[in-house]
Design a protein around this motif. Structure first.
Motif, short mmCIF file in Angstrom:
data_model
loop_
_atom_site.label_atom_id
_atom_site.label_comp_id
_atom_site.label_asym_id
_atom_site.label_seq_id
_atom_site.Cartn_x
_atom_site.Cartn_y
_atom_site.Cartn_z
N THR A 30 0.80 -1.23 0.00
CA THR A 30 0.00 0.00 0.00
C THR A 30 0.83 1.28 0.00
OG1 THR A 30 -0.17 -0.02 2.42
CG2 THR A 30 -1.91 -1.16 1.18
N LEU A 31 2.14 1.19 -0.12
CA LEU A 31 2.96 2.41 -0.18
C LEU A 31 2.59 3.25 -1.39
CD1 LEU A 31 6.70 1.57 0.65
CD2 LEU A 31 5.02 2.70 2.11
N SER A 32 2.63 4.56 -1.20
CA SER A 32 2.48 5.46 -2.34
C SER A 32 3.64 5.30 -3.32
CB SER A 32 2.42 6.91 -1.85
OG SER A 32 2.61 7.81 -2.91
N ALA A 33 4.85 5.10 -2.80
CA ALA A 33 6.04 5.04 -3.64
C ALA A 33 5.93 3.99 -4.74
CB ALA A 33 7.27 4.77 -2.78
N HIS A 34 5.32 2.84 -4.44
CA HIS A 34 5.21 1.76 -5.40
C HIS A 34 3.91 1.78 -6.20
CE1 HIS A 34 8.51 0.25 -2.96
NE2 HIS A 34 8.70 -0.74 -3.80
N ALA A 35 3.02 2.71 -5.91
CA ALA A 35 1.75 2.78 -6.64
C ALA A 35 2.01 3.21 -8.08
CB ALA A 35 0.80 3.76 -5.96
N PHE A 36 1.24 2.67 -9.01
CA PHE A 36 1.48 2.96 -10.42
C PHE A 36 1.47 4.45 -10.71
CE2 PHE A 36 -0.05 3.98 -14.65
CZ PHE A 36 0.95 3.39 -15.42
N THR A 37 0.47 5.16 -10.16
CA THR A 37 0.37 6.58 -10.48
C THR A 37 1.60 7.36 -10.03
OG1 THR A 37 -1.01 6.75 -8.49
CG2 THR A 37 -2.13 6.77 -10.61
#
Length: 288
Positions: A30-37
């Motif tokens: 759920t990290l932002s860093a690894h999110a596609f966007t």
């Protein structure tokens, strides 16, 4: 070998979104860093590229070194293969390592890596309903800022979409004209240009003088909204614009991820003033 994986790395494309989202969902990442966007918006500024496999994805991080990588997202088998290759590679480093990732590494490769907390990479997490209601002493300053900005103008808040996208871009261009280029304006423009394809949700805020602010982000887990961009032309209205967006998010959203502070004192102060309920610590890993 890791050099083979480097050769397979390429720019992150819109077509990669389904498989990256699927891998993150399967692993509960759920990290932002690894999110596609986040990866898509920031790939140019951070010099990112992706090696995509069926059960994992690997992000090369050239801004921090020739052999710098995000900790991989994927199956345990893929993680182990990658770490084994990293141990054989000079100047290898891991970034955006979570506590559970660090525990996994220590279990699989005891005493083979050392870790240091990467303070600027930590992600700030806010409680959505607490941000909307702003009750209690901890929210006194935030509450006052929102109220003052709200009362100062006759605001009209609109959902961000095709009908007002050019006005949103005008806000961004006007905002950039007042500041030095830091790369976040470029990421924001990519977000507005690919708004629907990336599945963003956002608002455009107007006053009697026309469009003044834009804010948007993306749901990256069933109950987590990743807040990507806020640009306002009116000083001291940032918190109010965020508040208006938070009020319009789906009911299932419980948490707002304000992302990292990049070790910038001003950005860190702004995120702390937002009254986060948690700061997710992240580490850098280096072979020993």
């Amino acid at each position: 070998m890791l050099d083979t994986m480097q050769q397979r790395c390429r720019p992150i494309q819109l077509e990669d979104r389904p498989i990256i989202d699927e891998i993150r969902a399967k692993t509960g990442h759920t990290l932002s860093a690894h999110a596609f966007t986040s990866l898509y918006l920031w790939q140019n500024a951070l010099k990112l590229s992706v090696c995509l496999e069926d059960d994992a994805f690997f992000i090369r991080f050239l801004l921090r070194g020739e052999n710098a990588w995000f900790y991989p997202c994927g199956s345990e088998e893929a993680q182990i293969r990658f770490l084994q290759m990293g141990l054989e590679c000079q100047d290898f480093s891991l970034h955006y390592v979570r506590q559970e990732d660090m525990d996994f590494i220590q279990k699989q490769f005891p005493d083979r890596f050392r870790f240091e907390e990467a303070w600027g990479d930590s992600e700030y997490i806010c409680d959505r309903m607490a941000q909307i209601e702003m009750q209690g002493g901890a929210y006194r300053n935030l509450r006052a800022k929102v109220r003052k900005a709200r009362e100062r103008h006759n605001w009209i808040i609109e959902p961000l979409g095709p009908e007002n996208m050019e006005e949103a871009k005008h806000v961004l261009f006007s905002w950039e004209a007042l500041r030095e280029r830091t790369g976040d304006g470029d990421a924001a423009l990519i977000g507005l240009t690919e708004f629907e394809a990336l599945g963003f949700q956002g608002i455009l805020a107007r006053t009697e003088e026309g469009p003044q602010a834009v804010a948007f982000g993306k749901t990256i887990a069933p109950d987590i909204f990743d807040f990507h961009v806020e640009k306002t032309l009116i000083p001291s209205t940032v918190n109010y614009v965020k508040w208006e967006l938070y009020r319009r998010l789906p009911e299932q959203i419980k948490w707002i991820n304000l992302e990292e502070d990049l070790n910038l004192p001003g950005l860190k102060n702004n995120k702390l003033q937002a009254v986060p309920v948690a700061i997710t610590p992240l580490w850098k890993g280096i072979p020993v």
